[in-house]
Design a protein around this motif. Structure first.
Motif, short mmCIF file in Angstrom:
data_model
loop_
_atom_site.label_atom_id
_atom_site.label_comp_id
_atom_site.label_asym_id
_atom_site.label_seq_id
_atom_site.Cartn_x
_atom_site.Cartn_y
_atom_site.Cartn_z
N ARG A 176 -22.57 54.05 19.24
CA ARG A 176 -21.33 53.26 19.20
C ARG A 176 -21.69 51.81 19.46
O ARG A 176 -22.43 51.49 20.41
CB ARG A 176 -20.35 53.75 20.25
CG ARG A 176 -19.03 52.95 20.28
CD ARG A 176 -18.17 53.32 21.48
NE ARG A 176 -17.77 54.72 21.45
CZ ARG A 176 -17.97 55.57 22.45
NH1 ARG A 176 -18.59 55.16 23.56
NH2 ARG A 176 -17.56 56.83 22.37
N ASP A 218 -19.78 60.25 23.63
CA ASP A 218 -19.45 60.68 24.98
C ASP A 218 -20.16 61.98 25.33
O ASP A 218 -20.67 62.15 26.46
CB ASP A 218 -17.93 60.83 25.12
CG ASP A 218 -17.21 59.50 24.96
OD1 ASP A 218 -17.82 58.46 25.27
OD2 ASP A 218 -16.04 59.51 24.53
N GLN A 228 -25.51 53.15 22.87
CA GLN A 228 -24.26 52.40 22.96
C GLN A 228 -24.57 50.94 23.25
O GLN A 228 -25.38 50.63 24.12
CB GLN A 228 -23.36 52.97 24.06
CG GLN A 228 -22.01 52.27 24.17
CD GLN A 228 -21.06 53.04 25.08
OE1 GLN A 228 -20.69 54.18 24.79
NE2 GLN A 228 -20.68 52.43 26.19
N THR A 272 -22.48 47.11 23.61
CA THR A 272 -21.27 46.29 23.60
C THR A 272 -21.67 44.83 23.73
O THR A 272 -22.44 44.47 24.62
CB THR A 272 -20.32 46.67 24.75
OG1 THR A 272 -19.99 48.06 24.65
CG2 THR A 272 -19.04 45.85 24.68
N ALA A 291 -16.47 42.42 22.07
CA ALA A 291 -15.40 41.77 22.84
C ALA A 291 -15.38 40.29 22.48
O ALA A 291 -16.36 39.58 22.71
CB ALA A 291 -15.63 41.96 24.33
N SER A 296 -19.72 48.02 19.92
CA SER A 296 -18.40 47.42 20.15
C SER A 296 -18.55 45.92 20.37
O SER A 296 -19.62 45.43 20.74
CB SER A 296 -17.72 48.06 21.36
OG SER A 296 -17.64 49.47 21.21
N ARG A 315 -18.96 45.15 29.89
CA ARG A 315 -19.00 46.42 30.63
C ARG A 315 -17.71 47.22 30.45
O ARG A 315 -17.64 48.38 30.84
CB ARG A 315 -19.20 46.14 32.13
CG ARG A 315 -20.52 45.46 32.46
CD ARG A 315 -20.60 45.17 33.96
NE ARG A 315 -21.59 44.14 34.24
CZ ARG A 315 -21.37 43.07 35.02
NH1 ARG A 315 -20.19 42.91 35.59
NH2 ARG A 315 -22.32 42.18 35.22
N GLY A 316 -16.69 46.59 29.88
CA GLY A 316 -15.39 47.24 29.74
C GLY A 316 -15.12 47.72 28.33
O GLY A 316 -16.03 47.90 27.51
N ASP A 317 -13.85 47.93 28.05
CA ASP A 317 -13.43 48.37 26.73
C ASP A 317 -13.50 47.22 25.74
O ASP A 317 -13.18 46.07 26.07
CB ASP A 317 -12.01 48.92 26.77
CG ASP A 317 -11.90 50.19 27.62
OD1 ASP A 317 -12.91 50.92 27.68
OD2 ASP A 317 -10.83 50.42 28.21
N ALA A 318 -13.91 47.52 24.52
CA ALA A 318 -14.03 46.50 23.47
C ALA A 318 -13.71 47.14 22.13
O ALA A 318 -13.61 48.37 22.01
CB ALA A 318 -15.42 45.88 23.47
N ARG A 319 -13.60 46.30 21.10
CA ARG A 319 -13.30 46.80 19.76
C ARG A 319 -14.51 47.51 19.18
O ARG A 319 -15.60 46.94 19.08
CB ARG A 319 -12.92 45.63 18.83
CG ARG A 319 -11.55 45.03 19.08
CD ARG A 319 -10.42 45.87 18.51
NE ARG A 319 -10.60 46.18 17.10
CZ ARG A 319 -10.27 45.35 16.08
NH1 ARG A 319 -9.75 44.15 16.35
NH2 ARG A 319 -10.44 45.72 14.83
N GLU A 320 -14.33 48.75 18.77
CA GLU A 320 -15.41 49.49 18.13
C GLU A 320 -15.64 48.95 16.73
O GLU A 320 -14.70 48.79 15.95
CB GLU A 320 -15.06 50.97 18.07
CG GLU A 320 -16.16 51.85 17.52
CD GLU A 320 -15.77 53.32 17.53
OE1 GLU A 320 -15.41 53.84 16.44
OE2 GLU A 320 -15.80 53.94 18.62
#
Length: 714
Positions: free
Chosen positions: A494, A314, A453, A455, A498, A496, A301-306
């Motif tokens: 996108r 966005d 998107q 992730t 993690a 990503s 749910r957070g930031d990860a490597r694209e």
């Protein structure tokens, strides 16, 4: 039964006739002949004997996927042999001769077996044919161009005839063609036809030998007690009770646990159960799989490597008329092959010989030699039939080979069979990674997808292994493959990743990353299409990019096969999925009904494009097998790590396999394209779970977000 296997050199030296390996330089052949060897090379692809049999040495492990039949048929085609005279045996471990061109080592995986061998084995057959024709031309005193070959018989211009066996020895004096001409596909007589599998008779009557069948004179059977938690080690051992059991010979501590040696299997297992071991758990994994799943979900749910992107994602979500989110959780999975890991080793002064179902021979061979502190030339590795693998025998760290070598090193000269129990296997780690997907979709006012998107959070399979060079700037493509390079033309997207960490060892599992990416992407896409008021087949067709012609072909074919006009409205519903993996394109439609609150798949239609189908029956069998394997996993399978770090499951009573009554009717159509052959061992698995889940959503209104379905309460 007492069985003593010959070494590879003895095996070849005892064989009369023609042995060829087109990969060998002429100098090596000449050196062998100068030493008086009847066979011009110490290792080879093809052996033609005076009795007219043609034996093909198969460089890949035969584990049920049809390698022996597939590679032998390539040789037979160019040789113009009769299929009845063909045989297949496993090649010895020799990286120089038997490299998998996809890996750069000897080994098989990723459905590369036939694909990387297609031209090589055809050239070997063509070269052998040319050498036999040249030998016949010399004996008959005619021009080689006047000789024809059909079904294993050479015929001269004046009616002379002879078999391959008649000219096998004389062909030793023929030159090996550097680049023999190959047939045009229009001339094929065997490739593309249904052929009897070479391994079927022996596997049917019990004469085929697997590692578990091998017994050597004086051999000891070894059972292993592993730590109860991943990362734990042996603190102390009390073996008094174990040594009192009749038949127990010795107990030894090795790096992976405690080994018990017995005169027979029963004694070794009883001795293992009698051990008293204290474990050092200070470095062990103590989190439960549920706790790990929660951590993984937070990462997704957070930031990860694209890892892949297009368009302005966005902006797509900011301007969307409707958005949709979903989170999918996939459990750890064991491979659970029918034959657990096993191996036989014979250790003598300065030499060792090993028999095992090695999937990565180069890696295992090097590991065995390293642990035994021997020159690799003094370690012979014989590849034996394996009763399944699904990735379990393809170990980058060569864990089992190292354990086998340590068992022998701890005991000294002798013969030893290391035999894992089902419990060793199910609780032995090297699982498919626990994985969480978090997906978001954006629709415009007309219901069209404008943003995507995804992730993914999971452990890396190849980080820290000999295959780490496959990493791309710290990214492990096996962790998210299938979620990238999708055939759909997203306006903006996108993906990503993690990377997560745990002490639980993970490994590729049949179809690797595609096993979870196909499910999450194809079920989520289905939901978005439904939200947008679009038909699930036509919606996919509209999304396909201009370059996705092969995807389009299988999708249209399977829709035609099933008579698709939507998921339906009755007690049986249809669901569809499309996925490419390992160079093969597969579309499936599953028909599902509700049986006591659980999904039951009544029929599956499957369309596959795997390039030129060398052995159509094998292709169909692999699709059917992948469907059964995928359904069983989706319905029943998971490895649960309990609070404190112990694995709950131990055998098939808790890790349930697919039953015959669970298996649906399956109809397979091969969409032959003009492309070279690609893999079929794995691509049949990824689409079945999302196809079934999409049908189940049509019945119930909800897509299962957590697998297996029994764990999700379905």
């Amino acid at each position: 039964m007492t069985l003593i296997k010959p070494t590879r050199r003895a095996f070849l030296a005892s064989t009369a006739g023609l042995v060829i390996a087109v990969a060998l330089p002429q100098a090596r052949r000449a050196a062998a002949q100068a030493q008086g060897e009847q066979n011009f090379a110490p290792d080879a692809f093809i052996r033609i004997a005076p009795d007219n049999t043609v034996t093909v040495l198969i460089k890949h492990l035969e584990m049920g996927q049809g390698a022996n039949t597939g590679l032998a048929s390539l040789v037979a085609e160019e040789l113009d042999a009769d299929w009845a005279q063909m045989r297949a045996e496993s090649a010895p471990a020799d990286t120089a001769l038997y490299t998998n061109f996809a890996f750069g080592i000897q080994g098989v995986g990723g459905s590369t077996g036939l694909a990387n061998s297609y031209t090589q084995m055809r050239k070997a057959g063509a070269a052998a044919r040319a050498m036999l024709v040249e030998a016949a031309a010399r004996e008959w005193g005619v021009d080689a161009s006047a000789i024809t070959v059909e079904a294993g018989t050479l015929t001269g211009p004046d009616g002379q005839t002879g078999t391959f066996g008649d000219f096998a020895e004389a062909a030793l004096d023929s030159e090996v063609p550097a680049d023999p001409a190959l047939k045009d596909p229009s001339e094929f007589k065997l490739i593309g036809q249904k052929l009897t599998r070479l391994d079927s008779p022996g596997k049917s009557d019990g004469t085929s030998e697997f590692t578990i069948d091998i017994y050597l004179d004086g051999m000891e059977t070894v059972a292993i007690l592993h730590p109860p938690k991943f990362g734990a080690t042996v603190a102390s051992v009390n073996d008094t009770a174990a040594l009192e059991i009749p038949g127990v010979i010795r107990v030894a501590q090795i790096p992976t646990g405690v080994a018990v040696y017995g005169t027979n299997t029963y004694a070794a297992f009883q001795g293992r159960d009698a051990l008293e071991v204290e474990w050092d758990e200070s470095g062990a994994e103590t989190r439960s799989s549920a706790e790990m799943a929660q951590v993984w979900a937070e990462a997704a749910r957070g930031d990860a490597r694209e890892v892949e992107a297009s368009g302005d994602v966005d902006a797509a979500f900011a301007n969307a008329a409707t958005t949709h989110e979903a989170e999918f959780v996939f459990p750890f999975l064991a491979h659970a092959p029918l034959e657990p890991l096993d191996g036989v080793i014979q250790l003598s002064d300065g030499e060792a010989e090993v028999w095992m179902g090695s999937q990565l021979q180069t890696v295992d061979h090097g590991t065995l030699a390293g642990v035994l502190q021997m020159d690799q030339a003094n370690v012979a590795l014989n590849t034996v039939y394996a009763g399944g693998s699904f990735g379990r025998r393809a170990q980058p760290a060569s864990d089992f080979a190292a354990e086998l070598a340590n068992v022998a090193a701890a005991a000294g000269p002798g013969a030893y069979k290391l035999l894992w129990t089902r419990e060793n296997d199910i609780r032995g780690g090297n699982y498919r990674p626990l994985t969480v997907h978090h997906l978001k979709g954006a629709l415009d006012a007309e219901g069209k997808i404008i943003g995507w998107q995804n992730t993914i959070a999971n452990q890396s399979i190849i980080a820290g292994s000999p295959f780490e060079q496959m990493m791309q700037d710290g990214l492990d493509p096996t962790s998210y493959e299938g979620s990238t390079q999708m055939p759909y033309d997203w306006p903006a997207h996108r993906v990503s990743w993690a990377r997560m960490e745990s002490q639980v060892p993970v490994l590729w599992w049949r179809a690797v990353g595609h096993t979870h990416t196909a499910y999450s992407t194809e079920t989520f896409l289905d939901e978005l299409l439904e939200m947008g008021g679009q038909d699930q087949v036509q919606g996919r067709l509209d999304l396909l990019s201009a370059e996705a012609g092969r995807d389009r072909a299988v999708l249209e074919r399977v829709a035609d096969m099933a008579g698709w006009s939507g998921p339906g409205t009755g007690d049986r519903r249809m669901g569809i999925a499309l996925h490419e993996s390992f160079g093969s394109y597969v579309a499936m439609i599953a028909e599902v009904e509700d049986r006591d609150g659980h999904p039951f798949t009544t029929k599956v239609w499957c369309a596959v494009d795997c390039g030129f189908a060398v052995n159509p029956d094998v292709v169909i069998s692999q699709m059917e097998g992948g469907i059964g394997f995928g359904l069983g996993t989706t319905l029943y399978n998971e490895i649960t790590i309990e609070q404190g770090g112990r694995v709950r499951q131990s055998n098939f009573d808790q890790y349930r396999m697919m039953r015959i009554y669970d298996m649906p009717e399956v109809e397979v159509a091969i969409v032959n394209s003009e492309n070279d052959p690609s893999g079929v061992g794995e691509p049949g698995l990824p689409p079945i779970a999302p196809a079934m889940a999409n049908a189940w959503r049509s019945l119930t209104g909800a897509t299962p977000r957590r697998l297996p379905l029994q764990d999700a309460g379905v």
